[in-house]
Scaffold this motif. Structure first.
Motif: not given
Length: 465
Positions: A303-311, A329-346
């Motif tokens: 349900p979270t974002l994933l960060i990847s690398i590309v050439a 869940s950020y894109v699917r919003r109300d259609l998401s089967p699960d939701f992650i809100g505030t993240s702890q990126w810092l």
């Protein structure tokens, strides 16, 4: 608020009357109250809040807030043996130096071309956590361990198509509450019993309860009460035989000396990266994570974002960005089967700084130091008359139970006496685990010296006299 209708508050934007009228005219309303007419009358306060007069001087306001903060008893002033999910660890100065950089500290959110360096830092965090956990895929941070395990269980339900999760009964009340609240529409949370003399999972109870409806079996290693669970492989075999997934919660600071959960059969691993360079504070400093193998059935359910690398287009240049973004869940919003809100990126970026400083040798040294200190503290406390350290035959990491039943004093009384002596005692377990009687969960990490432990023992003896 001031009684003067022409008063313009220095801290409330658009409080000038003329500005307010321009805004109301823009939305074709005559009064601000009209914007709230959809709220039923019986739900409104229908009077002004009883608030004190505002501080109009920034200095006065700062002085007032500081006077409130000064009532707190800081772990900088007191020695803390309190853990239970947010632990006192040493924070290297460079962690604060990096996480206070403006591009990290002020960038709540952005995109590939505005978050300069932030996504690369997150990719490095995921990579180092993956190496530590021996997992290929690690999520961007959830809010905390509780939210991570709840989402991990929901992932299991979607992957298996089943509607029950079996959870070890020594799980903390906070995490259990979060699981029940978050998963109740999709998953029934049922407890697996533990042996009272060892704290370990009752494998026979697991065998009796696991079924074709079980999506996941969840346990923690080390457990919430500090002891290690040596039966991980047997638990995984029982769960997998029934077609269930194995979800393991882990304190990642133990992985310098303990085998990662994947080695004994874990499918999804979760936990909290708070020990890695993050200060303890009210509601913050925590940093949940979810990790799996790089298999489509798992990656498709994050349900979270994933960060990847590309050439990049230029040779030897690389770009960092979101992957599989369309199913989050950020894109699917109300259609998401699960939701992650505030993240702890810092906090995750800070954890990446810490892990890059420590390396494998540093993590091993950290784990060994904690285990030695923990064993020493258990031995010294157990020698106090009337005090017992249950489950002391089992190896412990960082935390352990101390029982005071024979002293005739409650944990609350003892902790008050310790506080008077400049010490935060262990977490009172008497409400969450009544079977343990008047017991507390004590925490010892790399910051605790021999003198700290001996001062604790001396203070306990004084309080118990």
């Amino acid at each position: 608020m001031s009684k003067n209708p022409s008063f313009i508050h220095p801290y409330i934007p658009n409080s000038a009357s003329a500005v307010e009228q321009d805004m109301l005219q823009e939305v074709s309303e005559s009064a601000a109250e009209n914007l709230y007419k959809v709220i039923p009358h019986q739900l409104k306060l229908n009077r002004k809040l009883e608030l004190p007069e505002p501080f109009l001087s920034e200095y006065e306001l700062k002085k007032h807030v500081q006077s409130i903060l000064d009532k707190n008893k800081s772990c900088e002033e007191y020695v803390s043996f309190l853990g239970a999910g947010c632990w006192p660890h040493y924070v290297p100065s460079v962690c604060d130096e990096v996480n206070n950089r403006a591009e990290f500290l002020t960038a709540y959110w952005g995109d590939t071309y505005s978050d300069f360096g932030k996504w690369q830092a997150m990719f490095e965090y995921q990579s180092m956590m993956g190496e530590l956990l021996d997992m290929e895929v690690v999520s961007t941070p959830t809010y905390d361990w509780s939210s991570a395990v709840s989402s991990a269980l929901m992932m299991s339900a979607r992957i298996t198509g089943r509607s029950e999760a079996l959870v070890i009964s020594t799980t903390s009340a906070e995490r259990l509450m979060h699981m029940h609240n978050f998963c109740h529409e999709k998953l029934q949370i049922n407890l697996i019993q533990h042996h009272s003399d060892t704290g370990l999972m009752d494998l026979q109870d697991l065998k009796n309860k696991v079924s074709s409806n079980t999506a996941a079996v969840y346990f923690e290693n080390p457990g919430f009460l500090g002891f290690m669970e040596p039966q991980g492989k047997q638990i995984a075999e029982i769960a997998h035989a029934a077609g269930a997934l194995v979800v393991v919660g882990v304190d990642p600071s133990s992985l310098g000396i303990m085998a990662p959960p994947i080695s004994y059969g874990a499918d999804i691993v979760c936990g909290d990266a708070q020990p890695f360079g993050n200060h303890m504070n009210y509601g913050g400093g925590v940093c949940g994570f979810i990790a799996t193998r790089d298999e489509e059935r798992f990656v498709a359910e994050y349900p979270t974002l994933l960060i990847s690398i590309v050439a990049g287009k230029t040779e030897k240049e690389w770009g960092f960005g979101q992957c599989t973004h369309d199913r989050t869940s950020y894109v699917r919003r109300d259609l998401s089967p699960d939701f992650i809100g505030t993240s702890q990126w810092l906090c995750a970026i800070t954890a990446a700084v810490y892990l890059s400083l420590m390396g494998p040798a540093g993590m091993k040294e950290l784990g060994e130091g904690i285990m030695r200190r923990c064993a020493y503290a258990m031995k010294k406390i157990k020698d106090i008359d009337g005090v017992d350290v249950p489950l002391s035959a089992s190896p412990h990491f960082k935390e352990f139970i101390v029982n005071f039943d024979a002293t005739g004093k409650s944990v609350a009384e003892i902790n008050k006496g310790l506080l008077d002596r400049g010490i935060f005692g262990g977490k009172d377990l008497s409400r969450e685990f009544p079977d343990l009687g008047q017991s507390a969960l004590y925490c010892v990490t790399e910051i605790h010296t021999k003198d700290d432990v001996e001062n604790l023992v001396k203070a306990l003896k004084e309080v118990l006299e």
